[in-house]
Scaffold this motif. Structure first.
Motif, PDB file in Angstrom:
ATOM      1  N   VAL A  37       0.882  -1.251  -0.021  1.00  0.00           N
ATOM      2  CA  VAL A  37       0.028   0.060  -0.009  1.00  0.00           C
ATOM      3  C   VAL A  37       0.988   1.342  -0.049  1.00  0.00           C
ATOM      4  N   THR A  40       2.565   2.796  -3.208  1.00  0.00           N
ATOM      5  CA  THR A  40       1.519   3.502  -4.161  1.00  0.00           C
ATOM      6  C   THR A  40       1.552   4.948  -3.595  1.00  0.00           C
ATOM      7  N   ASP A  76       3.000  -3.571 -10.217  1.00  0.00           N
ATOM      8  CA  ASP A  76       1.577  -3.677 -10.959  1.00  0.00           C
ATOM      9  C   ASP A  76       0.901  -4.024  -9.489  1.00  0.00           C
ATOM     10  N   VAL A  79       0.134  -1.089  -7.248  1.00  0.00           N
ATOM     11  CA  VAL A  79      -1.091  -0.425  -7.633  1.00  0.00           C
ATOM     12  C   VAL A  79      -2.476  -0.988  -7.511  1.00  0.00           C
ATOM     13  N   GLN A  80      -2.521  -2.232  -7.573  1.00  0.00           N
ATOM     14  CA  GLN A  80      -3.796  -2.833  -7.353  1.00  0.00           C
ATOM     15  C   GLN A  80      -4.059  -2.943  -6.032  1.00  0.00           C
ATOM     16  N   PHE A  82      -3.159  -0.936  -3.954  1.00  0.00           N
ATOM     17  CA  PHE A  82      -3.724   0.587  -3.496  1.00  0.00           C
ATOM     18  C   PHE A  82      -5.265   0.556  -3.718  1.00  0.00           C
ATOM     19  N   TYR A  83      -5.644   0.401  -4.932  1.00  0.00           N
ATOM     20  CA  TYR A  83      -7.161   0.341  -5.212  1.00  0.00           C
ATOM     21  C   TYR A  83      -7.982  -0.412  -4.447  1.00  0.00           C
ATOM     22  N   LEU A  84      -7.521  -1.580  -4.216  1.00  0.00           N
ATOM     23  CA  LEU A  84      -8.399  -2.448  -3.230  1.00  0.00           C
ATOM     24  C   LEU A  84      -8.325  -2.033  -1.969  1.00  0.00           C
ATOM     25  N   ASP A  86      -7.961   1.103  -1.016  1.00  0.00           N
ATOM     26  CA  ASP A  86      -8.712   2.430  -0.940  1.00  0.00           C
ATOM     27  C   ASP A  86     -10.037   2.264  -0.879  1.00  0.00           C
ATOM     28  N   TYR A  87     -10.628   1.232  -1.850  1.00  0.00           N
ATOM     29  CA  TYR A  87     -11.888   0.675  -1.486  1.00  0.00           C
ATOM     30  C   TYR A  87     -12.403   0.315  -0.328  1.00  0.00           C
ATOM     31  N   GLN A  89     -10.944   1.188   2.639  1.00  0.00           N
ATOM     32  CA  GLN A  89     -10.972   2.371   3.462  1.00  0.00           C
ATOM     33  C   GLN A  89     -12.214   3.168   3.289  1.00  0.00           C
ATOM     34  N   ASP A  90     -12.838   3.167   2.224  1.00  0.00           N
ATOM     35  CA  ASP A  90     -14.136   3.905   2.228  1.00  0.00           C
ATOM     36  C   ASP A  90     -15.436   3.194   2.629  1.00  0.00           C
TER      37      ASP A  90
END
Length: 91
Positions: A37, A40, A76, A79-80, A82-84, A86-87, A89-90
């Motif tokens: 995490v 990124t 790579d 980055v994936q 990070f997106y997971l 971030d999801y 976290q929200d």
């Protein structure tokens, strides 16, 4: 530097019901997830642990995947991750 490492004590606080001998194996993957995490974007250890407490299995999976990735694929995967993350976290 110790502040940037996930310790067994940190994991015991977020998973108090699990036996310590099981969590001993989780220190390395949780640190790998934290690294993935942070590769990124920068997140504090406290914020990382909040997400790990509510989505432990998913964060653990991120770490296991990051450890298993070949060196040339870790960017790579970070980055994936990070997106997971971030999801999560929200949520």
């Amino acid at each position: 530097m110790d502040n940037e490492i996930i310790t067994l004590g940190n994991i015991l606080k977020i998973k108090p019901g699990m036996p310590q001998y099981l969590l001993d194996f989780d220190v390395k993957p949780m640190n790998a997830a934290f690294q993935a995490v942070n590769d990124t974007f920068t997140i504090s250890k406290e914020d990382f642990l909040k997400v790990a407490a509510s989505n432990y299995e998913t964060v653990h999976f991120i770490g296991k995947a990051y450890l298993a990735a070949e060196e040339d694929k870790k960017a790579d995967l970070a980055v994936q991750a990070f997106y997971l993350f971030d999801y999560l976290q929200d949520k």
